[in-house]
Scaffold this active site. Sequence first.
Site, short mmCIF file in Angstrom:
data_model
loop_
_atom_site.label_atom_id
_atom_site.label_comp_id
_atom_site.label_asym_id
_atom_site.label_seq_id
_atom_site.Cartn_x
_atom_site.Cartn_y
_atom_site.Cartn_z
N LYS A 1 -1.81 9.42 18.52
CA LYS A 1 -1.37 10.51 19.41
C LYS A 1 -0.69 11.61 18.60
O LYS A 1 -0.34 11.41 17.43
CB LYS A 1 -0.43 9.95 20.48
CG LYS A 1 0.87 9.35 19.95
CD LYS A 1 1.61 8.61 21.05
CE LYS A 1 2.88 7.97 20.52
NZ LYS A 1 3.48 7.04 21.51
N TYR B 1 21.21 31.90 1.99
CA TYR B 1 21.81 32.33 3.26
C TYR B 1 23.16 31.67 3.46
O TYR B 1 23.31 30.47 3.25
CB TYR B 1 20.91 31.94 4.43
CG TYR B 1 19.67 32.78 4.58
CD1 TYR B 1 19.76 34.14 4.85
CD2 TYR B 1 18.42 32.20 4.46
CE1 TYR B 1 18.62 34.91 5.01
CE2 TYR B 1 17.26 32.96 4.62
CZ TYR B 1 17.37 34.31 4.89
OH TYR B 1 16.24 35.05 5.05
C1 LIG Z 1 3.66 5.81 20.74
C2 LIG Z 1 3.47 4.46 21.30
C3 LIG Z 1 3.31 3.35 20.46
C4 LIG Z 1 3.44 3.44 18.94
O1 LIG Z 1 4.81 3.42 18.63
P1 LIG Z 1 5.33 3.36 17.10
O2 LIG Z 1 6.80 3.22 17.23
O3 LIG Z 1 4.95 4.64 16.48
O4 LIG Z 1 4.67 2.19 16.49
C5 LIG Z 1 3.05 2.12 21.03
N1 LIG Z 1 2.98 1.98 22.38
C6 LIG Z 1 3.16 3.01 23.22
C7 LIG Z 1 3.08 2.79 24.68
C8 LIG Z 1 3.42 4.28 22.71
O5 LIG Z 1 3.60 5.29 23.56
#
Ligand SMILES: *Cc1c(COP(=O)(O)O)cnc(C)c1O
Length: 370
Positions: free
Chosen positions: A34, A252
Amino acid sequence: MSRPSRARIDLAALRHNYLAARRLHGGRAVAVLKANAYGHGAVVCARALESISDAFGVAFVAEAQELCEAGIRTPILVLEGAFTPTELERAHQLGLWLVVHHEEQLRMIERAPTNCTRLNVWLKIDSGMRRAGVPLAQAKNFHARLLTTGRVASITLMSHLARADEPRAEATRMQIEEFDAATAGLPGPRSLANSAAILAWPSASRDWARPGIVLYSVDPTGESQLDWRAVMTLISEVFAERLLAPGEAMGYGGSFVAEQATRVGLVALGYGDGYPARASTGTPVAVDDRRTRVIGRVSMDMLAVDLSELPEAGVGSRVELWGANVRVAEVAAHAGLLTYEILCNVKRVPFDYIEAANSATETGDRRART
Ligand SMILES: *Cc1c(COP(=O)(O)O)cnc(C)c1O
């Protein structure tokens, strides 16, 4: 010469980390891609994992569609499920696997067109996260209603853990117990473990793991002894040098004041590229593979590194903001940010995709490459 700042993505390391995570958990594993594969480029990462991965995970239908349009045929799980009836139909057409985690999504399936008959549903039960998810007491009811629709080909039971990155948190043990109790007797595969649980909670192992951040080499527990190979290396070069006399302020706000004569290297990379603005003086950085520190405030296009202890280094020296020598987690700790957030934010720099540390470099846009 063009600006020497780039993100280098090691696809062999990505595959290594996926296989290591799946082996550690056992069973099958959804590779979570994702948010554009946590900033690494979802299509290219999907292609690199396609031949070994059991399934991919994305947040919403449009993210899945991007992978389908790129020709990916591995099953794709949509972790937030459908938002509208139209999305539900599209997901069905594309053969996506859909999470159902609240009443409205169940109603959409109940009212879906009669030709929607082969939905693969992951029923997400709230075992303690108290965010999205079906309440424990309604798990069996939701399961029964899903079956009654006649539109469901399979149901996988899942839950998400809120504190799995704390290896001794009682909350996780409770979540696992509550999930087991609420789903006792229901048929179908189960899935509990995100990256942290894969590493710290063997008791959360079920049929499917859902590793995300660990694929990109970050260990959220900070305790893993395994060799998670760096996937993203954010690199640039020193393009100019400065010598600061004792007492001189730089950048800065003049926030960095040299206590002694300080040799400074200027690096053409800043928060406009996603390097965190809050990673100021003291954040580790590697110059020609030797660790030193960022000094002063990070600007939009530029930052400064301390070369005082590195007499060999100068204009043209290779700078690694994170990668094998400096872990993203160290930068995150200095900036007070999440590793997830830092990785998702990398932008503006060109992405180079490579198969292994020494193989030829392939350059491409991380979204549009086909
Ligand atoms: C994003 C997500 C994961 C992966 O989580 P990580 O901490 O990056 O391993 C797993 N399950 C669900 C439902 C998620 O939304």
